[in-house]
Enzyme design. Structure first.
Site, PDB file in Angstrom:
ATOM      1  N   ARG A 123       1.099  -0.965   0.021  1.00  0.00           N
ATOM      2  CA  ARG A 123      -0.271   0.076  -0.065  1.00  0.00           C
ATOM      3  C   ARG A 123       1.332   1.004   0.387  1.00  0.00           C
ATOM      4  O   ARG A 123       0.118   1.884   0.249  1.00  0.00           O
ATOM      5  CB  ARG A 123      -1.226   0.101   1.526  1.00  0.00           C
ATOM      6  CG  ARG A 123      -2.102  -1.244   1.315  1.00  0.00           C
ATOM      7  CD  ARG A 123      -3.291  -1.005   2.542  1.00  0.00           C
ATOM      8  NE  ARG A 123      -4.169  -2.362   1.505  1.00  0.00           N
ATOM      9  CZ  ARG A 123      -4.493  -3.394   2.394  1.00  0.00           C
ATOM     10  NH1 ARG A 123      -3.161  -3.219   3.640  1.00  0.00           N
ATOM     11  NH2 ARG A 123      -4.909  -3.999   2.560  1.00  0.00           N
ATOM     12  N   LYS A 145       2.686  11.513 -10.985  1.00  0.00           N
ATOM     13  CA  LYS A 145       2.202  10.624 -11.951  1.00  0.00           C
ATOM     14  C   LYS A 145       3.206   9.052 -12.127  1.00  0.00           C
ATOM     15  O   LYS A 145       4.178   9.363 -12.405  1.00  0.00           O
ATOM     16  CB  LYS A 145       2.227  11.285 -13.266  1.00  0.00           C
ATOM     17  CG  LYS A 145       0.915  12.605 -12.927  1.00  0.00           C
ATOM     18  CD  LYS A 145       0.699  12.873 -15.218  1.00  0.00           C
ATOM     19  CE  LYS A 145      -0.442  13.409 -14.882  1.00  0.00           C
ATOM     20  NZ  LYS A 145      -0.665  14.374 -16.224  1.00  0.00           N
ATOM     21  N   GLU A 187      10.028  18.021 -24.917  1.00  0.00           N
ATOM     22  CA  GLU A 187       9.600  18.308 -24.199  1.00  0.00           C
ATOM     23  C   GLU A 187       9.805  19.704 -22.907  1.00  0.00           C
ATOM     24  O   GLU A 187       9.500  20.945 -22.011  1.00  0.00           O
ATOM     25  CB  GLU A 187       9.470  17.511 -22.212  1.00  0.00           C
ATOM     26  CG  GLU A 187       9.118  16.176 -23.025  1.00  0.00           C
ATOM     27  CD  GLU A 187       7.325  15.933 -22.239  1.00  0.00           C
ATOM     28  OE1 GLU A 187       6.831  16.711 -21.708  1.00  0.00           O
ATOM     29  OE2 GLU A 187       7.157  15.020 -22.540  1.00  0.00           O
ATOM     30  N   LYS A 228       7.644  22.904 -14.164  1.00  0.00           N
ATOM     31  CA  LYS A 228       6.835  21.548 -13.901  1.00  0.00           C
ATOM     32  C   LYS A 228       6.906  21.903 -12.120  1.00  0.00           C
ATOM     33  O   LYS A 228       5.409  22.116 -11.405  1.00  0.00           O
ATOM     34  CB  LYS A 228       7.305  20.634 -14.320  1.00  0.00           C
ATOM     35  CG  LYS A 228       6.690  19.073 -13.911  1.00  0.00           C
ATOM     36  CD  LYS A 228       6.688  18.307 -14.981  1.00  0.00           C
ATOM     37  CE  LYS A 228       5.617  17.139 -13.803  1.00  0.00           C
ATOM     38  NZ  LYS A 228       5.974  15.689 -15.329  1.00  0.00           N
ATOM     39  N   GLU A 238      -3.597  17.110 -10.885  1.00  0.00           N
ATOM     40  CA  GLU A 238      -4.551  17.850 -11.814  1.00  0.00           C
ATOM     41  C   GLU A 238      -5.963  18.248 -12.353  1.00  0.00           C
ATOM     42  O   GLU A 238      -6.630  17.969 -12.756  1.00  0.00           O
ATOM     43  CB  GLU A 238      -4.133  16.846 -13.334  1.00  0.00           C
ATOM     44  CG  GLU A 238      -4.056  17.214 -14.145  1.00  0.00           C
ATOM     45  CD  GLU A 238      -3.274  15.929 -14.738  1.00  0.00           C
ATOM     46  OE1 GLU A 238      -2.976  16.049 -16.354  1.00  0.00           O
ATOM     47  OE2 GLU A 238      -4.136  14.555 -15.260  1.00  0.00           O
ATOM     48  N   ARG A 242      -2.443  21.939 -14.076  1.00  0.00           N
ATOM     49  CA  ARG A 242      -1.570  21.366 -14.231  1.00  0.00           C
ATOM     50  C   ARG A 242      -2.073  20.607 -15.521  1.00  0.00           C
ATOM     51  O   ARG A 242      -0.521  19.986 -15.841  1.00  0.00           O
ATOM     52  CB  ARG A 242      -1.573  19.986 -13.022  1.00  0.00           C
ATOM     53  CG  ARG A 242      -0.075  19.059 -13.332  1.00  0.00           C
ATOM     54  CD  ARG A 242      -0.257  17.969 -12.411  1.00  0.00           C
ATOM     55  NE  ARG A 242       0.790  17.084 -12.346  1.00  0.00           N
ATOM     56  CZ  ARG A 242       1.556  16.401 -11.739  1.00  0.00           C
ATOM     57  NH1 ARG A 242       1.122  15.912  -9.928  1.00  0.00           N
ATOM     58  NH2 ARG A 242       2.231  15.459 -11.988  1.00  0.00           N
ATOM     59  N   ASN A 246       0.405  19.120 -20.374  1.00  0.00           N
ATOM     60  CA  ASN A 246      -0.398  18.116 -21.399  1.00  0.00           C
ATOM     61  C   ASN A 246       0.214  18.887 -22.658  1.00  0.00           C
ATOM     62  O   ASN A 246      -0.683  18.391 -23.819  1.00  0.00           O
ATOM     63  CB  ASN A 246      -1.466  17.670 -21.195  1.00  0.00           C
ATOM     64  CG  ASN A 246      -1.566  16.868 -20.410  1.00  0.00           C
ATOM     65  OD1 ASN A 246      -0.330  15.366 -20.023  1.00  0.00           O
ATOM     66  ND2 ASN A 246      -2.097  16.540 -18.786  1.00  0.00           N
ATOM     67  N   HIS A 249       0.040  16.766 -25.436  1.00  0.00           N
ATOM     68  CA  HIS A 249       0.216  15.546 -25.014  1.00  0.00           C
ATOM     69  C   HIS A 249      -1.688  14.838 -26.017  1.00  0.00           C
ATOM     70  O   HIS A 249      -0.979  13.700 -26.009  1.00  0.00           O
ATOM     71  CB  HIS A 249      -0.084  15.085 -23.751  1.00  0.00           C
ATOM     72  CG  HIS A 249       1.643  15.264 -23.062  1.00  0.00           C
ATOM     73  ND1 HIS A 249       2.131  16.465 -23.569  1.00  0.00           N
ATOM     74  CD2 HIS A 249       1.911  14.252 -22.952  1.00  0.00           C
ATOM     75  CE1 HIS A 249       3.119  16.393 -23.191  1.00  0.00           C
ATOM     76  NE2 HIS A 249       2.807  15.151 -22.879  1.00  0.00           N
ATOM     77  N   HIS A 253      -0.126  11.493 -27.393  1.00  0.00           N
ATOM     78  CA  HIS A 253      -1.067  10.141 -27.223  1.00  0.00           C
ATOM     79  C   HIS A 253      -1.719   9.185 -28.224  1.00  0.00           C
ATOM     80  O   HIS A 253      -1.141   8.093 -28.175  1.00  0.00           O
ATOM     81  CB  HIS A 253      -1.567  10.827 -25.987  1.00  0.00           C
ATOM     82  CG  HIS A 253      -0.914  10.872 -24.826  1.00  0.00           C
ATOM     83  ND1 HIS A 253      -0.559  11.343 -23.140  1.00  0.00           N
ATOM     84  CD2 HIS A 253       0.187  11.373 -24.505  1.00  0.00           C
ATOM     85  CE1 HIS A 253      -0.156  11.124 -22.831  1.00  0.00           C
ATOM     86  NE2 HIS A 253       0.569  11.151 -22.960  1.00  0.00           N
ATOM     87  N   HIS A 268       7.851   9.024 -27.502  1.00  0.00           N
ATOM     88  CA  HIS A 268       6.839  10.152 -27.110  1.00  0.00           C
ATOM     89  C   HIS A 268       7.432  11.492 -27.518  1.00  0.00           C
ATOM     90  O   HIS A 268       6.030  12.268 -27.483  1.00  0.00           O
ATOM     91  CB  HIS A 268       7.001   9.517 -25.380  1.00  0.00           C
ATOM     92  CG  HIS A 268       6.432   9.943 -24.572  1.00  0.00           C
ATOM     93  ND1 HIS A 268       5.264  10.625 -24.761  1.00  0.00           N
ATOM     94  CD2 HIS A 268       6.550  11.578 -24.456  1.00  0.00           C
ATOM     95  CE1 HIS A 268       3.989  11.915 -24.328  1.00  0.00           C
ATOM     96  NE2 HIS A 268       5.166  12.074 -23.198  1.00  0.00           N
TER      97      HIS A 268
END
Length: 374
Positions: A123, A145, A187, A228, A238, A242, A246, A249, A253, A268
């Site tokens: 956990r 993330k 990026e 960032k 997010e 935030r 993206n 993206h 993506h 990517h």
């Protein structure tokens, strides 16, 4: 050896530092021991293991830490349920406890997979991110993330799990393949396009030095990380700002999914580069941004050797409807409505919720048939 640049990530009880500089791998054992761990498990991939794993394990040995390594295949295909299960099993075999540390030692794939494994093991155990690609150093290792891919899309299974520390050793970038460095640079450009026109202008003049290494490379990484960190500090989970991270993206993506995450066709950062060019061109089409701003973005990405058009991807990616279907799996979709990151100019990006699908479809058709120039 100069002192590392330290960028703090202010998240209250989950705050941590990003350390950027030379020779940090050799100090890793000391940092893990200082965190109070007795045992450390390194998760890495085959390419990084061949080049740098001995250095990391020697550092851990020097600090008298019990340590082990789980080595996964290189490539986006490792961000899967299969490899998540394998990594978790290896961590349990290593008897990693909550007071111990998982070291995510690699690029974005390793960071996402190892971070997710750490988030669910017992956990939640601590993770130290040691990114070895430019993309990971400026983006994926920071912000917590983590996740894996599925057939439905990229990073749709995952969790927020902040690292205890990020160590970005700039020396390891010297062993990065040229294509991967260029992809990571996309990026870096992103941070200028989001909200720092001055940084974008600096990159237009100094990008060659960033590629060569030295002080300008460190400055580019530190500036990106600080950008960032600021956004993550305002919006950890997010729910607002935030989403700006993206930029490029939503398109990128979808393009990655369209080629089946085949890294031979598209990695990517290349998808992000095409996505940022498309985002600015879409903004022009919607009357939000000036054409000359979109052209500056395209020109700079091209100068850095990055793709800017869907046609730059080898093979077929499908039609506009297929790409829209893939975009519909984007994590920013709410109540089935598409959200894009668009721009009013360089350094003036914003979250655009509820973009009419027909507008996006018409734009994608134009991009696919080559009538979007730049």
């Amino acid at each position: 050896m100069s002192a590392p640049v330290i960028v703090p990530v202010a998240l209250g009880a989950r705050a941590y530092d990003i350390r950027i500089g030379s020779g940090l791998l050799q100090q890793l054992g000391r940092d893990v021991a200082a965190a109070g761990a007795r045992t450390a498990a390194v998760v890495t991939d085959e390419n990084v293991a061949r080049l740098h794993l001995d250095t990391v394990r020697a550092s851990l040995d020097d600090a008298h830490l019990i340590n082990s390594a789980a080595v996964i295949p290189s490539g986006e295909g490792s961000k899967s349920f299969k490899h998540l299960e394998e990594v978790c099993s290896r961590l349990l075999d290593a008897k990693i406890e909550r007071g111990d540390v998982v070291i995510a030692f690699g690029g974005g794939v390793v960071g996402d997979l190892a971070g997710f494994a750490a988030s669910i093991l017992r956990r939640g155990v601590r993770v130290i991110q040691v990114p070895t690609s430019l993309l990971a150093q400026v983006d994926s290792s920071v912000g917590g993330k983590t996740g894996i891919n599925t057939k439905a899309g990229k990073n749709l299974i995952g969790a927020f799990h902040q690292p205890s520390l990020v160590l970005a050793d700039t020396d390891v970038l010297d062993t990065l393949p040229d294509r991967e460095f260029r992809a990571g640079y996309a990026e870096v450009v992103k941070y200028g396009l989001i909200d720092d026109a001055g940084f974008f202008g600096w990159l237009e003049k100094h990008w060659g030095n960033v590629f060569q290494g030295g002080a300008d490379r460190t400055k580019a990484i530190a500036t990106s990380c600080a950008s960032k960190a600021s956004i993550v500090g305002r919006d950890e989970f997010e729910t607002g700002d935030r989403a700006l991270l993206n930029l490029g993206h939503t398109f990128g993506h979808a393009l990655e999914a369209a080629v089946g995450y085949d890294g031979a066709r598209l990695v990517h950062g290349e998808g992000v580069a095409i996505g940022m060019a498309l985002a600015f061109q879409f903004s022009v089409r919607l009357g939000l941004a000036a054409p000359e701003d979109a052209q500056r973005v395209v020109d700079h990405l091209k100068a850095a050797g990055l793709p800017t058009r869907i046609q730059d991807i080898p093979g077929e990616v499908g039609d506009a409807d297929r790409l829209l279907d893939l975009m519909a799996q984007d994590k920013k979709v709410k109540a089935g409505r598409l959200t894009f990151i668009l721009a009013r100019g360089i350094g003036r990006s914003f979250v655009a919720p509820d973009v009419p699908p027909q507008n996006a479809r018409e734009f994608l058709k134009a991009a696919l048939d080559g009538s979007i120039t730049g």
